[in-house]
Motif scaffolding. Structure first.
Motif, PDB file in Angstrom:
ATOM      1  N   ARG A 132       0.894  -1.131   0.061  1.00 23.72           N
ATOM      2  CA  ARG A 132      -0.077  -0.005  -0.008  1.00 23.72           C
ATOM      3  C   ARG A 132       0.988   1.289  -0.101  1.00 23.72           C
ATOM      4  N   THR A 160      -3.364   5.163   1.574  1.00 21.03           N
ATOM      5  CA  THR A 160      -4.707   4.658   1.314  1.00 21.03           C
ATOM      6  C   THR A 160      -5.802   4.941   2.606  1.00 21.03           C
ATOM      7  N   GLU A 187     -10.944   0.620  -1.054  1.00 21.01           N
ATOM      8  CA  GLU A 187      -9.944   1.582  -0.781  1.00 21.01           C
ATOM      9  C   GLU A 187      -9.892   2.888  -1.739  1.00 21.01           C
ATOM     10  N   GLN A 238      -7.153   5.844  -2.953  1.00 19.32           N
ATOM     11  CA  GLN A 238      -5.906   6.425  -2.724  1.00 19.32           C
ATOM     12  C   GLN A 238      -6.001   7.890  -2.682  1.00 19.32           C
ATOM     13  N   LYS A 298      -9.341   6.255  -7.503  1.00 16.68           N
ATOM     14  CA  LYS A 298      -9.651   4.687  -6.986  1.00 16.68           C
ATOM     15  C   LYS A 298      -8.759   3.961  -8.251  1.00 16.68           C
TER      16      LYS A 298
END
Length: 964
Positions: free
Chosen positions: A169, A489, A496, A498, A510
């Motif tokens: 991530r 994130t 999720e 970003q 996204k």
């Protein structure tokens, strides 16, 4: 066994330091997280768990790095062993397949906190590949990565491919990374079906044999044995590189031990310099020249490719060849080298090519990997060249990093010489000066490299962004100086998100994967940082954020442009009861007419606090760069409850302020900061106040009546005293406006309805004329007006909302737009030229509200509630490149050249009158414009009252009120 001993035995191994006891000499404390013999499984677990961050080694900053001790700790934790040597061997099996590498490419994994490593990364292409893409059929969004055939020493390859690894991530790579593959035989299970932990296996090659023997208290049996790893120790120079072996023994015996150490340090400087020059010559001869001769890159791109990948290697080689020759000559002349500082002082100032090379290195790596991925012939050439003996088993990237790592080694090498140099030596000061110069070059390399990496990442992201149709926003990510401050994130119910924090905006995206590449779909409209408000549950706010919340903005006035003090950040808290659903939540609010509120969740309180602090810090930095107006509290906490302040007017050189409120008129003396405003007039619903200081008049609009009062009648001790000398001028009044027109002060009183407006303009009568005839007793009984006299009266058949005084005419803001009224002839005409087609965007808009007009040079700036533009004196559009679309919905305007201020309830938008660009934003709550004019009568009344400082009225005042 005691209870404490049992507790220690059953406690699982933590993810930290592990004591270096042997795995085979004691029981395994817990089942490994993954099957430890499969390299792909260990690699994936390692990549997900190892913490990476920016690290510094030898003065250079390495992004997303980890140290060798952390790596061994984490591998030992994953396979649940206390044998660090075993974990080190397993880590080197991953290193052998280039899963990660030493930042300097000099050695394999070492169990040391001083050695740094990085994962093998891919460089996504942020550029259109141009002719390369056309020739090879590559996609401009494609991601490229370089891999060589895995080294399989000590590893049994598995026939099946390893599964792809999920992206970290916090990793900048947006594509999947291929995992190493193979079997680590030392950690495989025994092939014998009868083998168990409690019985000695018949096979001497059984991986459990030592463990079984230890458990059964048996003597060590012949078989596998553990060897101490020597690779983790520091490199020791060969005998051939030591100074004591290069000079006669009698010379060695003739010097002191300290001098021997000094000569060894000097010798290391010299022979490592020779090695570095040899490496640069290897790049020139074995790569640059061979690529030219091999015909593996089309001629049209060959020159540019060599320039991008190898950049200014020739310049570095020239500088260091000169340094090498000078050092070698000095060493040949003197068996005991007296000094080398003078040589470095002569050469080091020419180390500029190191800075240029370090700044460009990322682009060179990108070009090399892109060509290798797209050009099979070049890939084969690279693999063959890297296997030649002269490469010393190092790949090209190892040699491409040597210029920057060599620059970083100079301070270490020279400080070792300094350590053993006598204080009375002339070399002492020279070497110290050289170290300072080299560190300055290192700082420049770090700075320029950071800028390059930032620009590369921005170009990559700019290429991958996908906006919703009709919502495209130019984030200007390719602008010079643009910076990606932070990214991470955050979570939402649908997946999720970003989040990217730039130096000027916040972006929500996204991840969307396709067969060919990855893209980032813009999830919500980007928020300019000036219009970003971040809130959170009260319980979760840090101390810093809570302290900022208590700083409420009240009244703002224009201050000196020389002030650089930043304004307090306005951050409100939403009182939400903390529960599982609202834990670690962050509210991102886009202020203005594009308002929205996006709630996201951080993974931990630490992450939540990190987002708050870094956003607040960046907003503070923006305010400090663009501070034009600062805040000054004139009254805080006094006007509360139902008594709302509706208007204000300064006078007496700005040292006194009159406030109009729902229950009366208040007077405040700013010379005494501890004095609260005092009620001087008991009136209701005071909506407007104005002070004509030259005429000693206070004009008030109360309960739709315009009333005048002499200033001297305002008694702070008796709110009824001023009412005895009040003069009612008008009733059923919508608003009034005082200003300067036709070389005289005028007060215009407006009675407006939906269908018509009546205007009455009056002139004030000077109350200070000595010897003026007193009003007769009959006139006093009739309530005669001796404060204002009628000048003109006229009528417009539309609803009016504002009045603006020009030099010789009056401009009325009404439902038809701006209307110009000649006060001498009372003729009325529209300001905009009906024949100007470029103004159709104004005429076609419905419910457009004209709010302010300012004469600037020979043009007029027209401010509507949606936009602003310029027209000339004939009403035709001028300065057509100028157009402002307000971010908010303004309720008032003010001008302080060269800025125009637009007030809306949640912020003040400040723009430059020449460019229209946003210069500053002041956030607040329930902001209302109270006063924004240069008073109509300016005779330097401050001087008349005995004040020494200049009258600030000459610059105008701007007041606003914030009520939270």
């Amino acid at each position: 066994m005691s209870a404490a001993q049992q507790k220690r035995t059953s406690r699982p191994i933590a993810e930290g330091r592990i004591s270096p006891t042997s795995l085979r000499s004691g029981p395994v404390r817990k089942t490994p997280i993954v099957y430890p013999a499969l390299l792909s499984r260990v690699a994936q677990a390692f990549h997900e768990r190892i913490p990476i961050t920016d690290r510094i080694k030898d003065g250079l900053t390495y992004k997303d790095a980890f140290d060798g001790r952390e790596a061994v700790d984490k591998i030992a934790y994953i396979i649940k062993t206390t044998d660090r040597n075993l974990a080190l061997l397993l880590g080197r099996a991953l290193d052998a397949q280039k899963f990660f590498h030493d930042v300097t490419y000099d050695h394999r994994l070492r169990d040391s906190a001083n050695e740094l490593y990085q994962f093998r990364t891919r460089l996504p292409s942020p550029f259109v590949s141009g002719e390369l893409g056309q020739e090879q059929g590559t996609d401009s969004h494609a991601f490229f990565e370089v891999w060589v055939s895995p080294t399989t020493v000590g590893i049994s390859p598995t026939p099946s491919p390893a599964p792809p690894m999920r992206q970290r991530r916090d990793s900048m790579s947006s594509d999947e990374i291929t995992l190493p593959s193979g079997v680590f035989t030392l950690l495989t299970d025994c092939y014998s079906p009868t083998c168990s932990r409690d019985q000695l296996c018949y096979s001497i090659a059984c991986p459990r044999r030592l463990e079984q023997a230890a458990r059964l208290n048996m003597k060590p049996q012949p078989g596998l044995s553990k060897q101490i790893s020597r690779d983790s120790l520091n490199d020791v120079p060969d005998d051939g590189t030591l100074w004591i072996h290069s000079v006669p023994q009698e010379i060695v015996n003739s010097v002191s031990d300290t001098e021997k150490k000094r000569q060894e340090a000097i010798n290391e400087v010299i022979y490592t310099e020779r090695d570095f020059v040899r490496d640069m010559e290897y790049l020139r001869d074995s790569w640059i020249n061979r690529i030219k001769e091999a015909d593996v890159i089309p001629a049209a791109r060959l020159t540019d490719f060599l320039a991008q990948v190898f950049w200014n290697v020739h310049d570095i080689l020239a500088v260091n060849t000169r340094l090498r020759d000078a050092l070698s000559k000095r060493q040949k002349q003197y068996a005991v080298v007296d000094r080398i500082g003078d040589i470095f002082l002569d050469v080091v100032p020419h180390f500029g090519p190191f800075v240029s090379y370090g700044a460009h290195q990322l682009y060179g790596k990108y070009e090399f990997e892109k060509e290798k991925s797209a050009n099979a012939a070049f890939a084969a050439f690279v693999e063959t060249n890297e296997r030649l003996p002269e490469s010393r088993k190092l790949e090209l990237n190892a040699y491409l990093t040597k210029p920057t790592t060599r620059l970083a080694r100079y301070p270490l090498l020279l400080e070792a010489v300094l350590k053993h140099t006598p204080n009375d030596s002339s070399d002492k000061a020279a070497l110290a000066q050289v170290v300072v110069l080299v560190r300055e070059f290192l700082a420049k390399v770090n700075t320029e490299t950071g800028k390059t990496e930032n620009r590369f990442n921005l170009l990559q992201l700019d290429q991958q962004l996908v906006f919703k149709p009709g919502e495209e926003v130019n984030l200007r990510l390719r602008d010079e100086g643009r910076e990606m401050v932070y990214k991470g994130t955050l979570n939402k119910r649908d997946g999720e998100i970003q989040v990217y924090l730039f130096d000027h905006a916040l972006l929500f995206t996204k991840l969307v994967k396709t067969k060919q590449h990855e893209q980032y779909k813009v999830y919500r409209r980007p928020i300019p940082l000036e219009l970003l408000l971040v809130t959170a549950p009260q319980e979760e706010m840090s101390g810093t954020m809570r302290s900022q919340q208590r700083k409420n903005q009240t009244l703002v006035r224009k201050s000196s442009f020389d002030k650089g003090r930043a304004m307090p950040s306005v951050v409100s808290a939403v009182a939400i009861k903390s529960d599982n659903k609202t834990q670690h939540s962050i509210n991102f609010i886009h202020l203005g007419r594009k308002y929205y509120n996006l709630v996201l969740w951080a993974s931990s309180p630490l992450s939540q606090r990190k987002w708050y602090e870094i956003i607040w810090k960046q907003q503070q930095a923006m305010r400090e760069r663009s501070v034009i107006f600062d805040t000054v509290n004139l009254s805080e906490g006094f006007f509360s409850g139902p008594n709302k302040v509706n208007c204000a007017a300064p006078y007496s050189g700005g040292r006194r302020v009159v406030y109009g409120t729902d229950d009366g008129v208040y007077l405040s003396d700013l010379r005494d900061p501890n004095q609260h405003p005092v009620k001087v007039l008991a009136l209701l619903d005071v909506l407007q106040v104005d002070v004509l200081e030259d005429y000693q008049l206070l004009i008030v609009l109360s309960e739709r009546q315009v009333i005048t009062f002499p200033l001297e009648a305002l008694d702070p001790h008796d709110p009824m005293a001023g009412l005895k000398r009040a003069k009612r001028i008008s009733s059923h009044t919508s608003f009034f406006k005082a200003g300067f027109c036709l070389n005289k002060v005028l007060v215009c009183i407006v009675k407006s309805s939906q269908l018509s407006s009546t205007f009455k303009t009056l002139e004030p009568i000077d109350q200070n004329i000595r010897g003026r005839a007193k009003p007769t007793f009959k006139k006093l009984l009739q309530g005669g007006n001796d404060t204002l006299k009628l000048f003109r009266e006229f009528y417009i058949p539309v609803e009016s909302t504002s009045i603006h005084y020009l030099k010789t005419k009056m401009c009325v803001g009404c439902s038809r737009g701006f209307e110009i009224v000649d006060l001498e002839s009372l003729e009325t005409q529209g300001l905009l030229d009906p024949n100007d087609e470029s103004l159709e965007f104004v005429r076609k808009r419905e419910n457009l509200r004209p709010m302010a007009i300012y004469r600037l040079q020979n043009d007029f700036l027209l401010c509507y509630d949606e936009f602003a533009f310029y027209v000339n004196r004939n009403g035709r559009r001028s300065r057509k490149e100028f157009m402002v679309h307000w971010e908010g919905t303004p309720t008032g305007f003010a001008l302080h050249e060269p800025y125009v201020l637009a007030f809306e309830p949640t912020f003040v938008e400040i723009r430059h009158i020449d460019t229209g660009l946003m210069s500053q934003v002041i956030q607040g709550s329930n902001l209302r414009l109270l006063f924004a004019d240069t008073p109509p009568s300016v005779n330097n009344s401050a001087a008349n009252h005995g004040y020494q400082q200049p009258n600030p009225y000459q610059h105008g005042y701007v007041f606003l009120l914030s009520t939270l």
